[in-house]
Design an enzyme around this catalytic site. Structure first.
Site, mmCIF file in Angstrom:
data_model
loop_
_atom_site.group_PDB
_atom_site.id
_atom_site.type_symbol
_atom_site.label_atom_id
_atom_site.label_comp_id
_atom_site.label_asym_id
_atom_site.label_seq_id
_atom_site.Cartn_x
_atom_site.Cartn_y
_atom_site.Cartn_z
ATOM 1 N N GLY A 44 0.617 -1.331 0.010
ATOM 2 C CA GLY A 44 -0.164 0.045 -0.215
ATOM 3 C C GLY A 44 0.552 1.345 -0.127
ATOM 4 C CD GLU A 99 1.109 0.745 6.936
ATOM 5 O OE1 GLU A 99 1.447 0.615 5.639
ATOM 6 O OE2 GLU A 99 1.122 -0.510 7.656
ATOM 7 C CG ASP A 100 -1.199 2.045 2.825
ATOM 8 O OD1 ASP A 100 -0.822 1.636 4.190
ATOM 9 O OD2 ASP A 100 -1.741 1.348 2.397
ATOM 10 C CG ASP A 103 -8.077 -0.272 10.400
ATOM 11 O OD1 ASP A 103 -8.887 0.628 10.947
ATOM 12 O OD2 ASP A 103 -8.555 -1.215 9.928
ATOM 13 N N GLY A 105 -3.655 -0.880 14.203
ATOM 14 C CA GLY A 105 -2.542 -0.761 14.887
ATOM 15 C C GLY A 105 -1.464 -1.932 14.785
ATOM 16 C CB THR A 107 0.444 -3.716 10.310
ATOM 17 O OG1 THR A 107 -0.426 -4.237 9.973
ATOM 18 C CG2 THR A 107 1.625 -3.755 9.337
ATOM 19 C CG LEU A 108 2.606 0.749 11.465
ATOM 20 C CD1 LEU A 108 1.886 2.307 11.659
ATOM 21 C CD2 LEU A 108 3.866 0.677 10.953
ATOM 22 C CE LYS A 131 -10.498 4.448 7.938
ATOM 23 N NZ LYS A 131 -11.039 3.418 7.115
ATOM 24 C CG PHE A 152 -13.197 -0.149 2.162
ATOM 25 C CD1 PHE A 152 -12.865 -1.193 3.099
ATOM 26 C CD2 PHE A 152 -12.253 0.112 1.069
ATOM 27 C CE1 PHE A 152 -11.974 -2.060 2.856
ATOM 28 C CE2 PHE A 152 -11.479 -0.913 0.640
ATOM 29 C CZ PHE A 152 -11.099 -2.252 1.450
ATOM 30 C CG ASP A 159 -5.876 -3.436 -1.831
ATOM 31 O OD1 ASP A 159 -5.699 -2.816 -0.705
ATOM 32 O OD2 ASP A 159 -6.095 -4.500 -2.108
ATOM 33 N NE ARG A 165 -2.333 -2.855 -3.984
ATOM 34 C CZ ARG A 165 -2.502 -2.993 -2.635
ATOM 35 N NH1 ARG A 165 -2.331 -1.947 -1.986
ATOM 36 N NH2 ARG A 165 -2.512 -4.381 -2.127
HETATM 37 C C1 PRP Z 1 -3.365 -2.312 5.271
HETATM 38 C C2 PRP Z 1 -2.548 -1.266 5.299
HETATM 39 C C3 PRP Z 1 -1.432 -1.420 6.445
HETATM 40 C C4 PRP Z 1 -2.463 -2.227 7.366
HETATM 41 C C5 PRP Z 1 -2.860 -1.423 8.317
HETATM 42 O O1 PRP Z 1 -2.480 -3.367 4.348
HETATM 43 O O2 PRP Z 1 -1.707 -0.921 4.101
HETATM 44 O O3 PRP Z 1 -0.466 -1.973 6.013
HETATM 45 O O4 PRP Z 1 -3.327 -2.775 6.473
HETATM 46 O O5 PRP Z 1 -3.953 -2.307 9.443
HETATM 47 P P1 PRP Z 1 -3.686 -2.317 10.834
HETATM 48 O O6 PRP Z 1 -3.320 -1.148 11.286
HETATM 49 O O7 PRP Z 1 -4.907 -3.034 11.254
HETATM 50 O O8 PRP Z 1 -2.615 -3.381 10.932
HETATM 51 P P2 PRP Z 1 -3.304 -4.561 3.874
HETATM 52 O O9 PRP Z 1 -2.951 -5.975 4.632
HETATM 53 O O10 PRP Z 1 -4.310 -4.385 3.288
HETATM 54 O O11 PRP Z 1 -2.085 -4.965 2.628
HETATM 55 P P3 PRP Z 1 -1.438 -3.822 1.345
HETATM 56 O O12 PRP Z 1 -0.699 -2.846 2.112
HETATM 57 O O13 PRP Z 1 -0.834 -4.761 0.439
HETATM 58 O O14 PRP Z 1 -2.754 -3.273 0.749
#
Ligand code: PRP
Length: 187
Positions: A44, A99-100, A103, A105, A107-108, A131, A152, A159, A165
């Site tokens: 993303g 990061e794009d 949400d 949190g 992932t980070l 968010k 969304f 995406d 994208r």
């Molecule tokens: C999306 C977005 C972040 C992640 C955030 O990635 O790009 O990496 O979700 O979500 P979180 O804060 O709930 O963890 P996605 O898994 O959709 O993959 P992509 O980047 O390939 O679109």
């Protein structure tokens, strides 16, 4: 991709460009010319990274990671794994994760912990869209492009089923086909 999906523009390409320029200026000032490693999160963040780096004046090296999160289309379950790790040596170096969208949190939070195992000098986070209202775990985001609480979002790297994208602006999506669990307020 369905041509009948409804897209409502929330961030124009001009608005994004102006804010990305400001973020680059702020980052350049804050790091006082120190060398940086920027770590972009695939897929993303690829467009945001490409635009942001052209507004950063520090000596800069660029790497990417890719993470997999398990859960529904709409929300991560919190189980994260790395499918592409960093390749640069970040020991004793300032790291800026880009990061794009933040949400839940999950992932980070996970990535920050993993990067700290490499003993960098520091790890900060820059995201295009925050968010905050949807956070499940606390994560400090140092640079935020825009706070957008709901909807969304697609475009500028974001995406829906890998579509949209490439769009130069960010849109709220109201898709014709809504997969199980899809809520308009979800990422
Ligand atoms: C999306 C977005 C972040 C992640 C955030 O990635 O790009 O990496 O979700 O979500 P979180 O804060 O709930 O963890 P996605 O898994 O959709 O993959 P992509 O980047 O390939 O679109």
């Amino acid at each position: 991709m369905d041509n009948k999906d409804q897209l409502l523009e929330v961030l124009s390409s001009e608005t994004i460009k102006t804010r990305v320029c400001e973020l680059g200026e702020q980052i350049s000032r804050d790091y006082h010319g120190r060398p940086l490693v920027l770590v972009g999160i695939l897929n993303g963040a690829f467009i945001f990274v490409a635009d942001l780096v052209r507004n950063i004046r520090n000596p800069l090296r660029i790497d990417f990671v890719r993470l997999a999160s398990y859960g529904s289309q709409a929300e991560s379950s919190g189980r994260i794994s790395i499918t592409k790790d960093i390749e640069l040596d970040i020991k004793d170096t300032d790291v800026l994760v880009v990061e794009d969208i933040v949400d839940t949190g999950y992932t980070l939070k996970y990535l920050k912990e993993v990067l700290k195992l490499h003993n960098p000098a520091s790890v900060r986070i820059c995201c295009l869209i925050d968010k905050k209202e949807r956070r499940k775990v606390a994560v400090e985001v140092d640079y935020v492009g825009f706070d957008i609480p709901s909807g969304f979002l697609v475009g500028y790297g974001l995406d829906f089923n890998e579509n949209y994208r490439h769009l130069p602006a960010v849109y709220h999506l109201n898709p014709v086909y809504k997969p199980e669990g899809f809520m308009p307020s979800d990422r």
